[in-house]
Enzyme design. Structure first.
Site, PDB file in Angstrom:
ATOM      1  N   GLY B  16      67.560 -18.448  65.496  1.00  0.00           N
ATOM      2  CA  GLY B  16      68.863 -19.084  65.320  1.00  0.00           C
ATOM      3  C   GLY B  16      69.742 -18.304  64.356  1.00  0.00           C
ATOM      4  O   GLY B  16      70.932 -18.564  64.262  1.00  0.00           O
ATOM      5  N   GLY B  17      69.154 -17.365  63.647  1.00  0.00           N
ATOM      6  CA  GLY B  17      69.911 -16.544  62.703  1.00  0.00           C
ATOM      7  C   GLY B  17      70.639 -15.411  63.420  1.00  0.00           C
ATOM      8  O   GLY B  17      70.456 -15.179  64.613  1.00  0.00           O
ATOM      9  N   ASP B  19      70.468 -12.095  63.177  1.00  0.00           N
ATOM     10  CA  ASP B  19      69.786 -10.879  63.630  1.00  0.00           C
ATOM     11  C   ASP B  19      69.125 -11.064  64.995  1.00  0.00           C
ATOM     12  O   ASP B  19      69.351 -10.278  65.917  1.00  0.00           O
ATOM     13  CB  ASP B  19      68.749 -10.447  62.591  1.00  0.00           C
ATOM     14  N   SER B  20      68.302 -12.101  65.127  1.00  0.00           N
ATOM     15  CA  SER B  20      67.612 -12.265  66.405  1.00  0.00           C
ATOM     16  C   SER B  20      68.587 -12.668  67.504  1.00  0.00           C
ATOM     17  O   SER B  20      68.386 -12.333  68.674  1.00  0.00           O
ATOM     18  CB  SER B  20      66.484 -13.281  66.281  1.00  0.00           C
ATOM     19  N   CYS B 104      51.123 -13.012  59.143  1.00  0.00           N
ATOM     20  CA  CYS B 104      51.942 -13.701  60.138  1.00  0.00           C
ATOM     21  C   CYS B 104      52.512 -12.704  61.139  1.00  0.00           C
ATOM     22  O   CYS B 104      52.476 -12.925  62.342  1.00  0.00           O
ATOM     23  CB  CYS B 104      53.061 -14.480  59.451  1.00  0.00           C
ATOM     24  N   CYS B 201      57.325 -20.048  53.964  1.00  0.00           N
ATOM     25  CA  CYS B 201      57.971 -20.913  54.947  1.00  0.00           C
ATOM     26  C   CYS B 201      57.231 -22.231  55.124  1.00  0.00           C
ATOM     27  O   CYS B 201      57.791 -23.183  55.630  1.00  0.00           O
ATOM     28  CB  CYS B 201      58.072 -20.183  56.286  1.00  0.00           C
TER      29      CYS B 201
END
Ligand SMILES: Cc1ncc(COP(=O)(O)O)c(C=O)c1O
Lengths: 386, 362
Positions: B16-17, B19-20, B104, B201
């Site tokens: 949702g940011g 960059d992606s 991760c 996170c």
């Protein structure tokens, strides 16, 4: 990817063009409030009451027994809350009896009535397909039973219930009987007298009508209180200015369903049976869930596959162009075994791998063939990822 | 940017940011068959995992809708708990300071996502990371720093293998952050400008990991002695998990010359502190090392070493040890060589690999 194929008609159906044709001019020209005295209001009221008359006729009911609502969920809420509260007020009845495979609109409502209003809620015993055990029903028809609610057809596993027999037993004891027929009504003709129901829910978007409109049939004399108060629309049972175009659209959609039930079923049944036969034969570790071929919605197939993430399977199928659903699927990626399958005794390693494939009048045999060709590989890929 | 045949199916990890979202948009523009995926990660019960909080899901779904690509949220909670959270808890119990983002990346954002991508019929995955992948004539790939050195994320990607990088696309490889933001504006993407967060996170708002660890790794919160390097007791600490190597504040020992944490010994639950002269380390070992080329070097060589994402790299000598490890000898001592964190090895722009700094050598 080819054009996506929609195989999720139990979730919702596309609008029938003939329904759009009925609604379009009403949206454009007929904005009056049916409660108004002037001619604008009268025109709208005429359309509204014609829709009520048509639906009543098609259900074997009286027009004043048809209460328009905003959806199937609201109809369920009005039936359960309205009747439970009225029965407690009039006779102190405090027990709500439901089946373990009800739609959340019933289950969650019953739970809230228990938590906030102090009702007792009992769940009827069912067999492994979700059908009510009639032999044990009488134990639940007690002095203090406020109402019984059993769905006519289950959305997740397609099971049909013996509504007439349940209704008969309830009536012998004077207990109001509600049935959620949101799925049933989309595929099988309803006569409220024959079905022996006092309250019955329908939602238009399951039978090629618009979303945002439903109805509750309320037999004359059934104790019920409004849950949305205000003006005196809908015989005082549901305050709100009526949504005339959607109501007219629902009436048209139901009229068409009525006329085309047998034609639609004749089209659906062989496709349904083909899917069930092929899936069980070709997919290892698979089971049919819910009703057998006799006691099952004509458009409905549902399965569980051992050791598979149903959520992922639906995503894999979607990426291959097949839109299906799963009882454990959830758009937030937080899967839990469906409460219906859990209630029927499925363990998590089966219940998490459920798949529902539901057909509609526009599903072609080619669509079904393509789906059946693609499914084994999709299942294999989903299993390998697990 | 890439040389993929039109219609190649690519799974993009979406948050949702900005960059992606831009990464997905660029691939879509190139003609790829893009599928957006967000992984549902574990979080401490009663909290939201920042990487897949309800708001983030809604935002990513909205972007996917704008780009007209399918978007799926996939359950990775168990894999995340077993692969990332458990080792994090165990690490603290053993007195080290693990970096869960590295596990991760390796286990969840690559291994798990690749397995899901395969299920979706996609051979490639893409992310919004700032790094570059270079294919060489021999078919092998190299991981390179991003030209925007302030944004370069190769440190976190040193855990990846040839097989994984070979199936990865970084659409932002040549773009600087302002350009990425501009692209998002040009495409009218409704991206959320969330600040980059270094917090954990999975422990809820504000990344309060001590509260989480107090519950999950209680032995790391047992009080014990504070010793100087000679073994004299100077005071009592309130649990090793409260301290990191190089830490100066909060030791509760008054002295003219400031004290620093120089060593944690979980076996005896002691905290060793000393003055700045005792602090720096220039030699430590790292094991196991992931060599991105797939082949471990046999001879010592000079390289640049980065021991934290935020710190600058320092030249040093890398000496292979028997059994997958290396000894690293820096040209200057660093105050915060921390067991559990990664030492990442670079030669110029190329990230050769890296590994976890070991406890026992300190
Ligand atoms: C059996 C059943 N009851 C109730 C509902 C709720 O209907 P609606 O979505 O119109 O509120 C549905 C549809 O999802 C259903 O299948």
């Amino acid at each position: 990817m080819n054009t996506p194929i929609y195989l999720d008609y139990a979730a919702t159906t596309p609008l029938d063009r003939r329904v759009i044709s009925v609604m379009q001019p009403i949206f454009e020209n007929l904005f009056g409030n049916p409660s108004s005295l002037h001619r604008f209001g009268q025109q709208a009221e005429t359309v509204l009451e014609e829709a009520r008359r048509s639906l009543a006729e098609n259900l074997g009911a009286q027009p004043r027994e048809i209460i328009f609502t905003s959806c199937g969920s609201e109809s369920d809420n009005l039936a359960l809350r309205g009747t439970a509260l009225a029965r407690r007020q009039s006779g102190g009845h405090n027990l709500i009896v439901i089946s373990p495979i009800e739609h959340p609109a019933i289950q969650v409502t019953a739970r809230q009535l228990a938590a906030q209003e102090g009702f007792e809620v009992k769940t009827l015993p069912v067999d492994h397909t979700g059908r009510i055990d009639l032999g044990r029903l009488e134990d639940y028809l007690q002095q203090n039973t406020a109402l019984v609610s059993v769905m006519a057809a289950n959305n997740e596993i397609g099971t049909l219930n013996p509504i007439r027999e349940i209704g008969k037993l309830c009536h012998q004891r004077g207990i109001p009987f509600h049935s959620d027929a949101v799925q049933y009504g989309a595929h099988l003709p309803i006569n409220v007298g024959e079905l022996q129901v006092d309250l019955l829910s329908l939602g238009a978007h399951k039978f090629y009508g618009p979303k945002g409109v439903g109805l509750l049939y309320v037999r004359q004399g059934t104790p019920i209180l409004p849950i949305q108060t205000g003006g005196s629309q809908e015989f005082g049972l549901r305050a709100a200015t009526e949504n005339v175009p959607l109501i007219a659209g629902m009436a048209k959609a139901y009229q068409l369903a009525r006329e085309e039930y047998s034609q639609r079923s004749n089209h659906l049944l062989p496709l349904r049976d083909l899917i069930i036969e092929k899936v069980l034969a070709e997919i290892p570790d698979s089971q049919l869930t819910g009703g057998d071929l006799q006691n099952r919605l004509p458009n409905h197939t549902s399965f569980v596959f051992e050791n598979l993430d149903g959520n992922l399977l639906v995503q894999v199928l979607d990426s291959e162009g097949f839109a299906c659903s799963s009882g454990s699927a959830c758009k937030t990626g937080d899967p839990a075994p469906s409460s219906v399958l859990t209630a029927l005794g499925y363990t998590a390693d089966w219940a998490l791998g459920s798949l529902r494939v539901t057909l509609g009048k526009d599903t072609s045999p080619v669509d079904v063939d393509r789906f059946l060709d693609a499914l084994p590989l999709c299942i294999q890929r989903a299993r390998e990822a697990k | 940017m890439t040389t993929l045949p039109a219609g190649t199916r690519v799974v993009v990890g979406m948050s949702g940011g900005v960059d992606s979202s831009v990464a997905a948009a660029l691939l879509k523009e190139e003609g790829c068959d893009v599928i957006g995926v967000m992984l549902r990660l574990w979080s401490d019960p009663g909290t939201q995992n920042r990487c897949c909080a309800p708001d983030a899901v809604v935002e990513a779904r909205q972007i996917a809708g704008q780009l007209e690509i399918p978007f799926y949220v996939m359950d990775a909670k168990d894999a995340f708990y077993k692969g990332v959270v458990e080792p994090f808890i165990n690490g603290y119990t053993q007195g080290i300071t693990p970096n869960p983002c590295l596990r991760c990346n390796r286990l969840i954002r690559w291994e798990f996502l690749l397995s899901r991508a395969r299920a979706l019929g996609a051979e490639m995955i893409a992310t919004g990371h700032y790094a570059r992948i270079e294919k060489q004539p021999d078919g092998l790939v190299r991981l390179l720093k991003h030209p925007d050195q302030g944004k370069d994320q190769s440190y976190f990607l040193h855990v990846l293998t040839q097989a994984e990088l070979g199936k990865t696309i970084f659409p932002l490889a040549d773009l600087f952050k302002p350009e990425v933001r501009q692209l998002a504006r040009d495409l009218a993407l409704q991206v959320a400008e969330r600040p980059d967060s270094q917090d954990l996170c999975f422990v809820g708002q504000g990344g309060n990991y001590r509260k989480f660890l107090r519950k999950e790794a209680p032995t790391a919160f047992k009080p014990g002695p504070i010793l100087d390097p000679e073994g004299n007791q100077l005071g009592e600490h309130s649990g090793l998990a409260f301290y990191t190597i190089g830490q100066r504040k909060g030791l509760g020992i008054s002295s003219e010359e400031p004290y620093y944490v120089i060593h944690k010994d979980p076996a005896s639950n002691t905290l060793v502190i000393g003055h700045s002269v005792d602090l720096g380390r220039s030699e430590f070992s790292t094991r196991p090392v992931n060599w991105i080329s797939g082949e471990a070097p046999v001879k010592p060589f000079h390289a640049d070493i980065k021991i934290r994402y935020q710190s600058r790299s320092v030249p040093g000598l890398v000496t292979p040890l028997p059994g997958q490890g290396v000894k690293i000898t820096l040209t200057e001592p660093l105050p915060d060589v921390t067991p559990g964190q990664a030492a990442v090895i670079y030669q110029d722009q190329v990230c050769l690999g890296g590994g976890e700094i070991r406890q026992e050598e300190l």
